[in-house]
Scaffold this active site. Structure first.
Site, mmCIF file in Angstrom:
data_model
loop_
_atom_site.group_PDB
_atom_site.id
_atom_site.type_symbol
_atom_site.label_atom_id
_atom_site.label_comp_id
_atom_site.label_asym_id
_atom_site.label_seq_id
_atom_site.Cartn_x
_atom_site.Cartn_y
_atom_site.Cartn_z
ATOM 1 N N TRP A 81 49.156 42.415 49.032
ATOM 2 C CA TRP A 81 50.525 42.020 48.671
ATOM 3 C C TRP A 81 50.987 41.033 49.735
ATOM 4 O O TRP A 81 51.134 41.385 50.905
ATOM 5 C CB TRP A 81 51.445 43.235 48.618
ATOM 6 C CG TRP A 81 52.868 42.868 48.317
ATOM 7 C CD1 TRP A 81 53.356 42.366 47.152
ATOM 8 C CD2 TRP A 81 53.992 42.975 49.208
ATOM 9 N NE1 TRP A 81 54.709 42.148 47.244
ATOM 10 C CE2 TRP A 81 55.135 42.512 48.493
ATOM 11 C CE3 TRP A 81 54.155 43.407 50.517
ATOM 12 C CZ2 TRP A 81 56.405 42.483 49.060
ATOM 13 C CZ3 TRP A 81 55.419 43.386 51.089
ATOM 14 C CH2 TRP A 81 56.530 42.916 50.356
ATOM 15 N N ASP A 351 58.897 59.866 63.853
ATOM 16 C CA ASP A 351 59.442 59.303 65.090
ATOM 17 C C ASP A 351 60.623 58.381 64.792
ATOM 18 O O ASP A 351 60.675 57.731 63.746
ATOM 19 C CB ASP A 351 58.348 58.512 65.808
ATOM 20 C CG ASP A 351 58.882 57.794 67.029
ATOM 21 O OD1 ASP A 351 59.227 58.490 68.007
ATOM 22 O OD2 ASP A 351 58.987 56.555 67.004
ATOM 23 N N GLU A 406 62.721 63.398 64.421
ATOM 24 C CA GLU A 406 63.164 63.121 65.786
ATOM 25 C C GLU A 406 64.503 62.395 65.682
ATOM 26 O O GLU A 406 64.567 61.177 65.606
ATOM 27 C CB GLU A 406 62.147 62.250 66.525
ATOM 28 C CG GLU A 406 62.481 62.139 68.013
ATOM 29 C CD GLU A 406 62.078 60.819 68.645
ATOM 30 O OE1 GLU A 406 61.904 60.794 69.867
ATOM 31 O OE2 GLU A 406 61.961 59.810 67.935
#
Length: 692
Positions: A81, A351, A406
């Site tokens: 892509w 994260d 997180e």
């Protein structure tokens, strides 16, 4: 993210279980319209994917469509892509590096496809481990080399050849492929996480390997009583010292530690030992690298990312994903499926969720807790909807999955199901807890510790939204900060950690508080517990990866296991305590039971008392005062005895509490509890009592 539903009045949008969320927290009622609007945006995407892709299951298997694939007849199909490209080519060892010899055919919606027939002898035209590159003709006519975003194996060349990672086509012969032998681990009721990094798990000054971790470290983790590992820095990153947070190749397991087959074997061995395996996944941002990253992949500044300032993180010097782009969602959602299906990871720790959730990226945000902060214009709806989609998809397809956020901001509903209007995570990290301990150890004398404030920090979490409690993670171990052990004992660790050295008041204090801090955090801080590898035995010094600033030294990028294995050193005491604390939790399961009732937090005595999981926890943080016949309240009457004592000689304590003594409750209420008991509380110790 406009569409059929989001164009309606949000109050007309049906959120299946919203009443549950609002009844639990009536303070959310003024924000009901916004919660419904967000859910409408989420539902828009679910409907769009169902209409065009047949559902999320198909949509999230992009790795089967994109990238380079070998067909049954050994011909090759390659797809990319690259919406901004004028032309796309594949080059490499297979065609003598003819950069325009194998052009892709342009398809709709920025997609490109290439078919390469099998060799005349029926073999695959691209050899296993041969190097390949995607070549993009940009809108200016320039030809630029790129690595496929879907590359599954990339390697760092010898330094004499430069620093740019190379894509090595991974297609091993059948006899070299790893076949899983063991079932996935069961989802733990009480999650006890051992956060680890394969590269620094070696004692030697080098990068550790998947094989070494499987044979040497996994048994240690199991013996300690942890039931889950959280693997960091697995997604390939060009800069080792980034701790894996500057990802360049999202589908490639880091080749620093070994091959994809060796990672599979490591995960399988962890499963053999009953360990639940979490992957630290970085979908919040990506490396700015162009030659071996996603940045400017199609020759434009956008493609996977927002253009302009919205596409750059000013503090992390990295690129930010455009979560409103259909193919970006496919790329990221498929990435989760890839690691679940290909490597059998059980769950994910996401994260940088705070950075994703807010247009400010959380930079300079105090987050007072006022609900306006969570439902105003600063919230990045597109990123929030991506997280809803990710959690919804994972929990629909994998009932055993666990996801952890997180997030320091405390967004309401983050750890509630998407059907309630939540974000769908199972847990969030209790990030205020390690900050509190470090602040106390850096700035406040023991005598001046505010017990009420400590308890508030440990218990201040949203009702029925589960928290992972921890005293320290990799963040606290990094160079520039100090671990709890180092804050407590620092230079004395080099001279007085021998069992035959003269006694040290600093070491005695350090050992005592290290155990107490871990126990009260585990007992009161959340519904799961996390430890970073080595901190269980008070690993000395900091963590610093090889880099220009330290002459590329591995001295601090390793774990010194010999310290805990040496019977003449006191590290064994902290390790033994961690082991027994985990096994006691396994036996009583307080983490997955009630959140604990604190009956005493005495400022002058520095005493904390709470009950959880049918156990009585008693802490005396006072540096000098011991108490005889100290009366504490508890709800359940009966006969009690000590089942864990931080002062036990086995843990380097002074053995001041007789664990053989049985204590009987009095039918006299105290501290808001129906019964009471009198105990001996030595200074700087904690005991856990259970009914006999």
């Amino acid at each position: 993210m406009g569409g059929k539903l989001s164009s309606l009045d949000p109050m007309q949008v049906e959120v299946p279980e919203l009443k549950t969320l609002l009844d639990r927290d009536p303070y959310l009622r003024p924000y009901e319209r916004e919660i419904r609007r967000r859910y409408a945006c989420f539902q828009d995407y679910v409907d769009k994917v169902k209409e065009h892709e047949g559902g999320l299951d198909n949509f999230t298997q992009g790795y089967k469509y994109y990238g380079i694939h070998v067909n049954n007849d050994n011909s090759v199909t390659a797809r990319e892509w690259a919406p901004g490209a004028v032309q796309v080519f594949l080059t490499g060892d297979f065609n003598g590096w003819n950069r325009e010899g194998h052009p892709y055919k342009k398809l709709e919606y920025g997609k490109w496809e290439l078919q390469i027939p099998a060799n005349s002898d029926g073999s695959c035209p691209i050899v296993h481990l041969s190097e390949v590159k995607v070549v993009i003709r940009t809108q200016s006519g320039e030809l630029v080399d790129r690595l496929s975003p879907w590359a599954t194996y990339v390697v760092q060349p010898p330094r004499v050849e430069g620093f740019t990672f190379k894509h090595r086509f991974w297609n091993p012969p059948p006899h070299e492929k790893y076949h899983f032998k063991h079932d996935r681990a069961k989802k733990p009721l009480s999650l006890r996480i051992y956060e680890c990094h394969v590269g620094i798990a070696s004692e030697e000054p080098k990068v550790g390997t998947y094989k070494e971790f499987a044979t040497k470290i996994v048994p240690r983790i199991v013996k300690l009583g942890y039931n889950a590992i959280q693997l960091m820095a697995v997604m390939e990153h060009a800069y080792y010292a980034s701790f894996g947070y500057q990802v360049t190749s999202f589908y490639a397991a880091s080749s620093r530690y070994g091959t994809p087959e060796e990672l599979k074997e490591m995960v399988d061995i962890a499963h053999e030992h009953g360990l639940y395996v979490l992957l630290d996944v970085v979908h919040s941002h990506a490396s700015k690298n162009v030659m071996d990253g996603l940045n400017q992949y199609d020759g434009t500044n956008s493609c996977f990312f927002h253009d302009g300032p919205r596409g750059e993180h000013s503090l992390w010097d990295s690129r930010l994903f455009n979560y409103s782009e259909y193919e970006v969602l496919r790329f990221l959602l498929s990435n989760l499926r890839w690691f679940t299906e290909e490597y059998r990871f059980d769950g994910f720790r996401f994260d940088g969720v705070t950075s994703m959730l807010y247009h400010s990226r959380g930079i300079g945000e105090g987050f007072s807790g006022h609900y306006d902060e969570y439902f105003g214009l600063n919230v990045d709806t597109e990123a929030l909807v991506y997280l809803m989609l990710a959690n919804y998809m994972l929990h629909e397809l994998y009932p055993n999955v666990i996801t952890i956020a997180e997030d320091v901001s405390g967004m309401p509903g983050s750890c509630r199901p998407v059907a309630e209007g939540g974000t769908g995570f199972d847990y969030r990290l209790g990030m205020a807890i390690p900050d509190k301990w470090i602040k106390l150890l850096k700035e406040v004398r023991d005598d001046d510790w505010n017990i009420g404030n400590i308890i508030h920090t440990l218990t201040n979490r949203r009702w029925m939204e589960k928290t992972v409690a921890y005293c320290e993670s990799h963040d606290q171990a990094l160079v520039g900060d100090k671990t709890i052990a180092f804050w407590l004992m620092d230079k004395e660790m080099y001279t007085h950690m021998s069992t035959i050295s003269e006694q040290s008041a600093i070491i005695d204090r350090g050992l005592a508080l290290h155990k107490m801090i871990r126990l009260i955090t585990n007992g009161l801080g959340g519904e799961a517990y996390l430890n970073f590898m080595g901190n269980e035995f008070g690993h000395p010094e900091w963590l610093d990866f090889p880099r220009a600033g330290n002459n590329d030294s591995y001295h601090y990028a390793r774990r010194q296991w010999h310290l805990v294995d040496d019977e003449l050193l006191k590290y064994k005491f902290l390790n033994a305590f961690d082991c027994d604390m985990n096994h006691l939790e396994e036996r009583y399961g307080w983490l997955h039971k009630d959140s604990g009732y604190v009956s005493c937090k005495h400022e002058d005595d520095k005493v904390v008392v709470f009950e959880r999981g049918e156990l009585l926890f008693v802490f005396n943080f006072h540096p000098t005062k011991s108490f005889t016949g100290y009366r504490v309240g508890l709800e359940i009457p009966g006969e009690y005895k000590v089942v864990l004592d931080t002062d036990n000689g086995k843990y380097g304590g002074f053995q001041r509490v007789d664990s053989n003594v049985h204590h009987f409750t009095y039918p006299e209420g105290f501290s808001g509890r129906r019964n009471s008991i009198k105990l001996y509380l030595p200074s700087r110790t904690a005991q856990v009592y259970a009914k006999v």
